[in-house]
Design a protein around this motif. Structure first.
Motif, mmCIF file in Angstrom:
data_model
loop_
_atom_site.group_PDB
_atom_site.id
_atom_site.type_symbol
_atom_site.label_atom_id
_atom_site.label_comp_id
_atom_site.label_asym_id
_atom_site.label_seq_id
_atom_site.Cartn_x
_atom_site.Cartn_y
_atom_site.Cartn_z
ATOM 1 N N ASN A 249 0.820 -1.207 0.000
ATOM 2 C CA ASN A 249 0.000 0.000 0.000
ATOM 3 C C ASN A 249 0.854 1.258 0.000
ATOM 4 O OD1 ASN A 249 0.399 1.059 2.849
ATOM 5 N ND2 ASN A 249 -0.470 -0.944 3.360
ATOM 6 N N LYS A 272 -9.766 0.831 -10.356
ATOM 7 C CA LYS A 272 -10.136 1.106 -8.968
ATOM 8 C C LYS A 272 -11.274 0.169 -8.549
ATOM 9 C CE LYS A 272 -10.231 5.404 -7.776
ATOM 10 N NZ LYS A 272 -10.619 6.833 -7.533
ATOM 11 N N GLY A 273 -11.137 -0.405 -7.381
ATOM 12 C CA GLY A 273 -12.142 -1.337 -6.880
ATOM 13 C C GLY A 273 -11.816 -2.777 -7.208
ATOM 14 N N THR A 274 -11.154 -2.997 -8.330
ATOM 15 C CA THR A 274 -10.773 -4.351 -8.733
ATOM 16 C C THR A 274 -9.330 -4.656 -8.359
ATOM 17 O OG1 THR A 274 -12.322 -4.320 -10.594
ATOM 18 C CG2 THR A 274 -10.540 -5.946 -10.671
ATOM 19 N N TYR A 276 -7.258 -2.156 -6.850
ATOM 20 C CA TYR A 276 -6.854 -1.368 -5.686
ATOM 21 C C TYR A 276 -8.053 -0.600 -5.146
ATOM 22 C CZ TYR A 276 -6.919 2.766 -8.755
ATOM 23 O OH TYR A 276 -7.302 3.779 -9.613
ATOM 24 N N THR A 277 -7.932 -0.177 -3.891
ATOM 25 C CA THR A 277 -8.956 0.664 -3.282
ATOM 26 C C THR A 277 -8.291 1.933 -2.758
ATOM 27 O OG1 THR A 277 -8.687 -0.446 -1.141
ATOM 28 C CG2 THR A 277 -10.409 -1.274 -2.611
ATOM 29 N N ASN A 279 -8.723 4.875 0.209
ATOM 30 C CA ASN A 279 -9.377 5.243 1.467
ATOM 31 C C ASN A 279 -8.937 6.636 1.874
ATOM 32 O OD1 ASN A 279 -10.377 2.506 1.697
ATOM 33 N ND2 ASN A 279 -8.329 1.931 2.385
ATOM 34 N N LYS A 290 -4.285 -4.920 -4.351
ATOM 35 C CA LYS A 290 -4.643 -6.320 -4.175
ATOM 36 C C LYS A 290 -3.577 -7.167 -4.858
ATOM 37 C CE LYS A 290 -9.589 -5.241 -4.003
ATOM 38 N NZ LYS A 290 -10.936 -5.487 -4.574
#
Length: 507
Positions: A249, A272-274, A276-277, A279, A290
């Motif tokens: 990260n 994004k979302g698949t 990495y995320t 926050n 991920k």
């Protein structure tokens, strides 16, 4: 394509010395040598850039160069049977070694003939030297009298190593350089890696051009005004073994005065979302990758770029360097390596003014000003309106312009301005007095000033003087006695003149 070619060249450079070492010595043994053990010591060296191939000698090489690298794990495998099988099928020694190396390129999926590792070692400091991994008591020959062939595979390395070292194959026996009939039982090998900077951070090119100011000493700094937005690029060199990590990260945390818009965070080539995320964290953010994602794993040994937008807020203090640090975190469990990268410092400008009585030097409250820009002739070209978030807009009309009022200490502070060097040619900042303190004359023209690095300092406060308006005495005040005295004198003179004229007429 260029990246793949570069990786291939580096890999060949790393392994060539070992190949040459294995092929340079014939497969023979002294009849008097009965020691069936051999020690292989790896001296892991890291370089800042690819190096020319250097022949290993099998012995200590004090002039090899590079820096010892700790934390690299190697596993040793006995591949003698497969090596001999290749030789019997007609392959040359070099072809057999090359085939084994090719089979072992994926350290997570080694060929079945490698079996289990016969030894595992991680480079550490030994006798004052970094990067040492010693494989003791390896067999020189097997029970059938065949010389052994060993495969050494790099299975883990620090996060600043983006390219995995090529597998190394050593075929026994190796002979001493000082006596080519004597087997070397204490072999020294110098595998190499090229390191990279794990993470770097910078403004994007458009923002650099927009914010850059050259100071009198020739140095360049970045200046922004309140409410101004600018973009950042963060480059991460992804380790070759990223698929083996459960933590990957980036945490980006700016200093007070910079606010990151987490919704603008984007990574080219990833979804994004698949993959990495993102926050939101305070005024910054965290990107969590991920490592099970095929797209993330495909970046192993390559680089990725994170882009986003940030804004300078009215919490920024003029003349204070405002930083922005991104930290890369990679590892497993509690064994996490954190590498920070600092972005360039951002500065905002300002100036302080003190309103004073021109004669008594007393500070004056209640003076009202507007911030304007004037041309080289002193003519007003625009008026400033400052919003609640500190941002400025400039208009050619005074309607809606912000009013700044001197406080009880006579102080007026302007913050969050671009440096004067960024104004249009011939333009200057100025304060226009629109209302003087009670009993004082209003200034006739705007007061010019410059915004530079350091202009907000207390030592650079600008004094603006006001002069009292002319005073008439109040009725019944002390001033009446002056007029009474003058009146009496006039009456005495007039009476004296009258008596003189009267006397003259009587004569």
């Amino acid at each position: 394509m260029k990246s793949k070619l570069k990786s291939l060249i580096i890999g060949l450079i790393m392994v060539l010395p070992l190949l040459l070492l294995s092929f340079a010595t014939p497969q023979k043994v002294s009849a008097a040598d009965t020691d069936n053990s051999v020690k292989v010591t790896l001296h892991k060296r890291v370089f800042d850039s690819a190096q020319e191939a250097k022949q290993n000698t099998g012995e200590i090489m004090n002039d090899f160069g590079g820096t010892g690298l700790n934390g690299v794990t190697f596993k040793a495998y006995n591949v003698t049977d497969h090596y001999l099988s290749l030789r019997k099928s007609g392959a040359t020694a070099q072809d057999a070694v090359t085939a084994i190396q090719s089979d072992a390129k994926d350290s997570d999926n080694l060929p079945s003939y490698a079996g289990s590792a016969v030894a595992t070692e991680t480079t550490a400091t030994s006798k004052g030297e970094d990067g040492i991994a010693a494989f003791d008591n390896l067999n020189l020959k097997n029970s059938d009298g065949n010389y052994q062939t060993y495969l050494f595979v790099e299975t883990d390395s620090p996060t600043d190593i983006t390219q995995q070292a090529e597998p190394m194959v050593l075929t026994m026996p190796i002979y001493k350089t000082s006596d080519t009939s004597a087997i070397n039982h204490d072999i020294q090998i110098y595998p190499k890696n090229v390191k990279s900077t794990p993470i770097t951070k910078d403004l994007d090119e458009a923002s650099k051009k927009d914010l850059a100011v050259t100071l009198p000493d020739g140095s360049t700094i970045y200046n922004a005004q309140y409410g101004q937005s600018f973009g950042y690029n963060i480059t991460v060199n992804v380790p070759w073994n990223i698929k083996d990590k459960d933590t990957f990260n980036v945490v980006d945390k700016p200093d007070t005065g910079i606010d990151i818009d987490a919704s603008t965070v984007s990574i080219d080539g990833l979804t994004k979302g698949t993959d990495y995320t993102v926050n939101k964290k305070d005024n910054g953010y965290q990107v969590v990758f991920k490592t099970t994602s095929a797209a993330v794993q495909a970046l192993a040994g390559k680089s990725l770029t994170i882009t986003y937008k940030a804004t300078l807020t009215n919490n920024a203090t003029p003349d204070t360097a405002i930083g922005n640090t991104a930290t890369l975190n990679i590892g497993n469990g509690t064994d996490i390596t954190s590498t920070p990268a600092n972005g360039p410092k951002i500065y905002t400008g300002g100036a302080q003014f003190v309103k004073k009585d021109s004669q008594s030097n007393k500070t004056l409250a209640g003076a009202k000003f507007q911030l304007v820009k004037v041309d080289s002739n002193g003519n007003i070209v625009s008026y400033a309106t400052q919003a609640s978030d500190g941002s400025y807009t400039w208009n050619d009309s005074a309607t809606g312009a912000t009013t700044y009022t001197s406080d009880t200490n006579g102080l007026v502070a302007l913050k969050g301005l671009s440096y004067s060097d960024k104004l249009d040619s011939g333009e200057s900042y100025a304060l226009l007095e629109i209302q003087a303190p009670d009993g004082y004359a209003k200034l006739d023209s705007p007061v010019k000033f410059s915004i530079t690095k350091g202009s907000f300092a207390d030592s650079n406060k600008i004094t603006i003087d006001n002069t009292k308006e002319g005073l008439l005495p109040s009725t019944g005040g002390k001033g009446i006695y002056i007029f009474l005295a003058i009146g009496i004198v006039i009456m005495i003179v007039a009476f004296g003149g009258y008596k003189a004229i009267k006397k003259h007429e009587e004569i």
